[in-house]
Design an enzyme around this catalytic site. Sequence first.
Site, PDB file in Angstrom:
ATOM      1  CG  ASP A 277      -1.927   1.097   1.217  1.00  0.00           C
ATOM      2  OD1 ASP A 277      -1.878   1.940   0.299  1.00  0.00           O
ATOM      3  OD2 ASP A 277      -2.772   1.139   2.130  1.00  0.00           O
TER       4      ASP A 277
ATOM      5  CG  ASP B 260      -3.337   3.681  -4.687  1.00  0.00           C
ATOM      6  OD1 ASP B 260      -2.581   3.612  -3.698  1.00  0.00           O
ATOM      7  OD2 ASP B 260      -4.459   3.153  -4.725  1.00  0.00           O
TER       8      ASP B 260
END
Length: 442
Positions: free
Chosen positions: A115, A321
Amino acid sequence: MAGSTTLPLIALLISLISLSSSFPSPQKSSTIGFQARLIHSNSPLSPLYNPTATPSDRIRAAVANSFSRHHSLESSKSRGASPDWVQAPVRPYSGVYVLSYYIGTPATETFAIVDTASDLIWLQCLPCVECYKQIDPIFDPTKSSSYRKIQCSEPECHAIPTTNCKTDKEDCLYGLVYQDTSSSQGVLSSETMIFGNTPSGNYTLLNIAFGCGHNNSETGDENNAPGVVGLNNQSLSLLSQVGMNHFSYCLVPLEEGNIDSPIKFGQAAEIIGDKTPILEGGEKHFYYLGLQGISVEDERLPIPAGTFNVTADGSGGFIVDSGTSYTLLNSNVHAMLIKEMVNNTNLPRVDDATELFELCYDCSSDEIELAASITFHFTGVDLVLSTMNKWTDNGDGLYCLAILPTTGLSILGLHQQQNINIGFDVEKNVVSFEPKDCTSVG
Ligand SMILES: *[C@@H]1O[C@H](CO)[C@@H](O)[C@H](O)[C@H]1NC(C)=O
Ligand SMILES: *[C@@H]1O[C@H](CO)[C@@H](O)[C@H](O)[C@H]1NC(C)=O
Ligand SMILES: *[C@@H]1O[C@H](CO)[C@@H](O)[C@H](O)[C@H]1NC(C)=O
Ligand SMILES: *[C@@H]1O[C@H](CO)[C@@H](O)[C@H](O)[C@H]1NC(C)=O
Ligand SMILES: *[C@@H]1O[C@H](CO)[C@@H](O)[C@H](O)[C@H]1NC(C)=O
């Protein structure tokens, strides 16, 4: 002979030095690097692989993931004043990448979602007040000689908004609440972790702070990843804890399901090609980029200036991302993009019966190559999307534009990152893009 015994000894010493060095201190050092493997959740190699899911189930889940990830990124607070801070979660776990690693002494294998929008490393730990379903046995800290709880007095504890600390000698408790009501609570702890398991070997890290989650809940009852490894630039992220300022990854195309993708840290990272600055993002620690415009063929879309500006409340901007499957673009820009694609593409457009995508063509793999080109103009970098980056099979045999409309924050998703070596340099604060055949990256 003396020589015959000295040589292997030296070799052993060298390998001990190069493979077991660790930087538990927060001192930044970039003299050493390591490599690990990322596996797509839909690959048969992945522990999250669901053999009964159909291609259209997977696409549907990846679209749902993109929207729910967007929702949680927008509403996440970086560090709240409350005992439970809301982080940017990566779930549901479809269309994302997992990182395998080992934890504890003796080492047990586990894996995590990577992440880039959060920092804490955490995983489920025994004993469970409540734990969700995972495939591997849940980590048992009592079986590990290197496990240690972090106390309220220690600096790592000051990096999280814990409120239980009345005295220095208490355990440092953490709590994460995700937007979809899933959560993880436990004790901030310290462990030995081994990353790598690649041809270049293992890399052992001592005293890595992580959340040992004893009370974890998940929505849904599918097997989930045991935890998360955070890769933003905050003090408890893997990157910061190992004192490295660089990482890079090269995502092998999803159809090459049986090959994993390299992720490299520190000196091993490949920050190659054109670079674009990482922008300041107020209180959010995401990798914000300056998206100046988008072209279809040679025509710039008439995007109003400031559309992708970072906003103080985190509701705008454009980020790269690791947890969003498909690129999400501001809906006005998305509409312009569809219009120009239609105008410049001479292929049979058809409606998407799955209702997931807005622009689909019923054509062959050769014909889709003829569709109009799309270029993202970042400050300093023009990123031309390849055919693979633009189109996805919708599960019904159509080629559909793999870019979804949204409001607020826009996101460069994983589908658009395939076969691009992406480097993150948090010292010079730049991201690099290098189109590349990721199957050839060692
Ligand atoms: C890395 O370490 C793990 C755990 O000790 C071990 O099982 C694995 O074989 C090692 N891999 C390599 C390539 O040395
Ligand atoms: C476990 O977590 C749930 C959800 O956050 C919470 O409602 C519950 O009180 C927690 N239980 C304990 C014993 O901390
Ligand atoms: C967007 O950011 C630029 C550069 O910081 C600034 O000059 C401009 O006024 C901003 N536009 C809007 C609409 O906020
Ligand atoms: C359609 O595309 C052509 C070039 O292929 C361009 O000249 C024209 O301006 C476009 N029309 C619209 C409405 O965008
Ligand atoms: C990362 O952290 C360092 C040290 O705090 C800081 O100088 C740098 O600007 C940060 N970079 C990013 C991209 O946040």
